[in-house]
Design an enzyme around this catalytic site. Structure first.
Site, mmCIF file in Angstrom:
data_model
loop_
_atom_site.group_PDB
_atom_site.id
_atom_site.type_symbol
_atom_site.label_atom_id
_atom_site.label_comp_id
_atom_site.label_asym_id
_atom_site.label_seq_id
_atom_site.Cartn_x
_atom_site.Cartn_y
_atom_site.Cartn_z
ATOM 1 N NE ARG A 24 -48.744 -78.688 -62.664
ATOM 2 C CZ ARG A 24 -48.251 -77.842 -61.775
ATOM 3 N NH1 ARG A 24 -49.037 -76.993 -61.184
ATOM 4 N NH2 ARG A 24 -46.979 -77.841 -61.479
ATOM 5 C CG HIS A 111 -43.061 -76.169 -64.996
ATOM 6 N ND1 HIS A 111 -44.364 -76.475 -65.343
ATOM 7 C CD2 HIS A 111 -43.081 -74.870 -64.612
ATOM 8 C CE1 HIS A 111 -45.120 -75.396 -65.180
ATOM 9 N NE2 HIS A 111 -44.371 -74.410 -64.751
ATOM 10 C CB CYS A 119 -26.991 -82.793 -55.366
ATOM 11 S SG CYS A 119 -26.637 -82.832 -53.598
ATOM 12 C CB CYS A 122 -23.098 -80.098 -53.825
ATOM 13 S SG CYS A 122 -23.317 -81.541 -54.889
ATOM 14 C CB CYS A 147 -22.195 -83.335 -51.028
ATOM 15 S SG CYS A 147 -23.955 -83.146 -51.402
ATOM 16 C CB THR A 185 -50.966 -74.748 -71.883
ATOM 17 O OG1 THR A 185 -51.178 -73.928 -70.723
ATOM 18 C CG2 THR A 185 -50.623 -73.847 -73.058
ATOM 19 C CB ILE A 228 -52.450 -81.113 -80.108
ATOM 20 C CG1 ILE A 228 -53.158 -80.128 -79.176
ATOM 21 C CG2 ILE A 228 -50.996 -80.716 -80.300
ATOM 22 C CD1 ILE A 228 -52.744 -80.252 -77.725
#
Ligand code: ZN
Length: 241
Positions: A24, A111, A119, A122, A147, A185, A228
């Site tokens: 991003r 996230h 899935c 299901c 499924c 961040t 960092i």
């Protein structure tokens, strides 16, 4: 006296040292390649087999699963081992905190994670490794074995809600902590960014470690601009003492 609860909110900047690109960020994939955004948008992913095939190829070639935790991740795990109560809230999906030795129950992945698949039919979860083995074996869009539904990585895509349980726990940690360290961040993506404000509102000492200015710099007690990988280990050793 009980030991202070240290909360860490970690973002993409912590993983770039491990070779994982910040999708991003200013040079991020989503900006360079608008088509790529469809790969992480739920409706396009679910609706278009060609988008899923491209996604599986990208997952197979992704560095996120082979990356090793860097010095910052190791420092967080060391702080926890030193006996200081630590909770991690992360925006990253690479699982590097756990790989560095943080107990999984102390890591809140806002996230989701690329290390599992889920899935869409299901909701069964299984290891990403197993799905990628099927891709390697020739299935270009492996369906759910239970499924037949569409499988996706267990990350929160655009158009999906954050897990309310995880978010609730992150809020509780932010309110309860005595020190809140936001690392790597820009504190721009909500609701994660707002947690820094919640912590400060509840009396926590707010420390920001980020190369660039963030939206919460004016509320911080301490701002560290150094890289960092060198700054965080020193800072956390100070908190352990
Ligand atoms: Zn299923």
């Amino acid at each position: 006296m009980s030991k202070p609860l240290v909360a860490l909110l970690t973002g993409a900047g912590v993983s770039t040292d491990s070779g994982i690109p910040d999708y991003r960020g200013p040079d991020g994939l989503w900006r360079r390649d608008p088509e790529a955004e469809k790969l992480v948008t739920y409706a396009s992913y679910r609706g278009a087999p060609e988008i899923r095939r491209r996604s599986w190829r990208m997952r197979r070639d992704s560095l996120a699963l082979t990356a090793e935790p860097n010095a910052a991740y190791r420092a967080v795990a060391e702080l926890e081992r030193s006996g200081v109560p630590v909770r991690v809230i992360t925006q990253n999906v690479d699982g590097l905190h756990q790989l560095a030795g943080m107990p999984a129950r102390k890591v809140l992945e806002l996230h989701g994670t690329v290390r599992d698949v889920v899935c869409t039919g299901c909701h069964a979860r299984s290891p990403m490794e197993d799905a990628l083995a099927r891709v390697e074996a020739g299935e270009d869009d492996p369906p759910c074995r239970g499924c037949g539904g569409v499988l996706k990585s267990a990350t929160v895509m655009f158009g999906e809600r954050l897990d309310p349980v995880v978010l609730g726990e992150a809020l509780a940690v932010s309110k309860a902590c005595t020190v809140f360290v936001a690392v790597g961040t820009g504190l721009q993506v909500h609701p994660a960014a707002g947690l820094a404000g919640v912590a400060a509102d509840h009396g926590a000492r707010l420390i920001i470690v980020n190369a660039e200015p963030t939206s919460y710099d004016d509320r911080a007690d301490e701002i560290i601009r150094e890289p960092i990988g060198t700054a965080l280990p020193g800072l956390l050793r100070g908190l352990a003492a």
